[in-house]
Design a protein around this motif. Structure first.
Motif, PDB file in Angstrom:
ATOM      1  N   ALA A  62      23.346  -2.321 -14.546  1.00 25.88           N
ATOM      2  CA  ALA A  62      23.678  -3.647 -14.035  1.00 25.88           C
ATOM      3  C   ALA A  62      25.356  -3.574 -13.420  1.00 25.88           C
ATOM      4  CB  ALA A  62      24.186  -4.642 -15.342  1.00 25.88           C
ATOM      5  N   SER A  63      26.049  -2.649 -13.666  1.00 29.41           N
ATOM      6  CA  SER A  63      27.034  -2.196 -12.907  1.00 29.41           C
ATOM      7  C   SER A  63      26.967  -0.935 -11.894  1.00 29.41           C
ATOM      8  CB  SER A  63      28.153  -2.098 -13.771  1.00 29.41           C
ATOM      9  OG  SER A  63      27.868  -0.838 -14.632  1.00 29.41           O
ATOM     10  N   CYS A  64      26.004  -0.995 -11.058  1.00 29.50           N
ATOM     11  CA  CYS A  64      25.937  -0.041 -10.279  1.00 29.50           C
ATOM     12  C   CYS A  64      26.707   0.267  -9.120  1.00 29.50           C
ATOM     13  CB  CYS A  64      24.381  -0.316  -9.540  1.00 29.50           C
ATOM     14  SG  CYS A  64      23.933   1.076  -8.532  1.00 29.50           S
ATOM     15  N   SER A  65      27.561   1.376  -9.646  1.00 31.44           N
ATOM     16  CA  SER A  65      28.743   1.560  -8.968  1.00 31.44           C
ATOM     17  C   SER A  65      28.389   2.258  -7.544  1.00 31.44           C
ATOM     18  CB  SER A  65      29.851   2.500  -9.361  1.00 31.44           C
ATOM     19  OG  SER A  65      29.270   3.821  -9.899  1.00 31.44           O
ATOM     20  N   SER A  77      34.725   2.959  -8.618  1.00 27.37           N
ATOM     21  CA  SER A  77      34.574   3.623 -10.120  1.00 27.37           C
ATOM     22  C   SER A  77      34.325   2.612 -11.122  1.00 27.37           C
ATOM     23  CB  SER A  77      35.590   4.410 -10.378  1.00 27.37           C
ATOM     24  OG  SER A  77      36.812   3.547 -10.753  1.00 27.37           O
ATOM     25  N   LYS A  78      33.465   3.266 -12.362  1.00 31.73           N
ATOM     26  CA  LYS A  78      33.498   2.210 -13.573  1.00 31.73           C
ATOM     27  C   LYS A  78      33.262   3.289 -14.772  1.00 31.73           C
ATOM     28  CE  LYS A  78      28.179   3.148 -13.438  1.00 31.73           C
ATOM     29  NZ  LYS A  78      27.157   2.479 -13.466  1.00 31.73           N
ATOM     30  N   TYR A  79      33.338   2.607 -15.896  1.00 27.93           N
ATOM     31  CA  TYR A  79      32.944   3.340 -17.086  1.00 27.93           C
ATOM     32  C   TYR A  79      31.610   3.006 -17.516  1.00 27.93           C
ATOM     33  CZ  TYR A  79      38.068   4.103 -17.204  1.00 27.93           C
ATOM     34  OH  TYR A  79      39.060   4.636 -16.796  1.00 27.93           O
ATOM     35  N   ASP A  85      30.036   7.856 -26.669  1.00 24.34           N
ATOM     36  CA  ASP A  85      30.843   8.650 -25.791  1.00 24.34           C
ATOM     37  C   ASP A  85      31.210   7.536 -24.561  1.00 24.34           C
ATOM     38  OD1 ASP A  85      31.160  11.043 -27.091  1.00 24.34           O
ATOM     39  OD2 ASP A  85      29.120  11.597 -26.357  1.00 24.34           O
ATOM     40  N   THR A  86      32.326   7.822 -23.847  1.00 22.45           N
ATOM     41  CA  THR A  86      32.664   6.908 -22.839  1.00 22.45           C
ATOM     42  C   THR A  86      32.752   8.045 -21.396  1.00 22.45           C
ATOM     43  OG1 THR A  86      33.940   5.561 -24.259  1.00 22.45           O
ATOM     44  CG2 THR A  86      34.572   5.386 -21.882  1.00 22.45           C
ATOM     45  N   TYR A  87      32.218   7.326 -20.516  1.00 19.09           N
ATOM     46  CA  TYR A  87      32.148   8.303 -19.211  1.00 19.09           C
ATOM     47  C   TYR A  87      32.794   7.316 -18.037  1.00 19.09           C
ATOM     48  CZ  TYR A  87      29.026  11.364 -21.679  1.00 19.09           C
ATOM     49  OH  TYR A  87      28.604  12.136 -22.746  1.00 19.09           O
ATOM     50  N   HIS A  88      33.636   8.224 -17.152  1.00 21.39           N
ATOM     51  CA  HIS A  88      34.147   7.857 -16.153  1.00 21.39           C
ATOM     52  C   HIS A  88      33.424   8.078 -14.882  1.00 21.39           C
ATOM     53  CE1 HIS A  88      37.708   7.458 -12.848  1.00 21.39           C
ATOM     54  NE2 HIS A  88      37.037   5.937 -13.346  1.00 21.39           N
ATOM     55  N   VAL A 114      35.312  10.866 -20.982  1.00 22.47           N
ATOM     56  CA  VAL A 114      36.591  10.603 -21.054  1.00 22.47           C
ATOM     57  C   VAL A 114      36.911  10.552 -22.776  1.00 22.47           C
ATOM     58  CG1 VAL A 114      38.329   8.497 -21.413  1.00 22.47           C
ATOM     59  CG2 VAL A 114      36.435   8.545 -19.523  1.00 22.47           C
ATOM     60  N   PRO A 115      37.850  11.558 -22.860  1.00 23.53           N
ATOM     61  CA  PRO A 115      38.218  11.600 -24.404  1.00 23.53           C
ATOM     62  C   PRO A 115      38.643  10.548 -25.025  1.00 23.53           C
ATOM     63  CG  PRO A 115      39.764  12.988 -22.944  1.00 23.53           C
ATOM     64  CD  PRO A 115      38.887  12.316 -22.059  1.00 23.53           C
TER      65      PRO A 115
END
Length: 158
Positions: A62-65, A77-79, A85-88, A114-115
């Motif tokens: 839905a948020s295709c960067s 960029s997006k997350y 887990d979180t990714y940038h 992303v830690p």
């Protein structure tokens, strides 16, 4: 000025270097939601795998960067979230030229874990996820009409 056009050799070498620094480095064709690789003959090959598969999603994010980067002709960029887990994700539109000087527009995606940082730890992962999802939805959904808006169709459908 940042470089946007690469030969197959240059992008292959750049990806090799970047892979030593980031979790995922890949080429994407956002119009086909396909991952693109470079084979042993130094040719671009669209694989059967979708770029959204890494996030365990069916179809386009839905948020295709990557699509947005192509449309805006600039880095986006997006997350993204997978499990807890979180990714940038950084998506950079590029052009790759082959031996015959054929130009192929693609997107170079760089993904890094992303830690847990203070913001996410303080707000909680689920709160941050919900805030980002709400932000995406507010950008692409017309609540009065009960449907996606023109921006959504311009950026994700066409």
């Amino acid at each position: 000025m940042k470089k946007n056009t690469f030969t197959i050799y240059e992008i292959k070498e750049s990806i090799a270097h970047l892979r030593s620094l980031f979790d995922v480095v890949r080429l994407v064709d956002p119009t086909q939601t396909a991952i693109v690789t470079i084979n042993d003959d130094n040719e671009l090959v669209r694989t059967k795998y979708t770029c959204s598969g890494i996030w365990e999603k069916d179809g386009r994010c839905a948020s295709c960067s990557s699509m947005l980067a192509c449309i805006k002709k600039r880095e986006v960029s997006k997350y993204e979230f997978k499990n807890e887990d979180t990714y940038h994700v950084v998506s950079k539109p590029i052009t790759v030229t082959d031996f015959y000087n054929h130009r192929t527009p693609l997107v170079l995606e760089i993904v890094n874990h992303v830690p847990d940082d203070d913001l996410i730890h303080t707000l909680g992962v689920n709160n941050v996820k919900d805030m980002l999802k709400d932000s995406y939805k507010n950008n692409y959904y017309d609540f009065e009409m009960g449907t996606y808006n023109k921006r959504y169709f311009d950026e994700y459908i066409y």
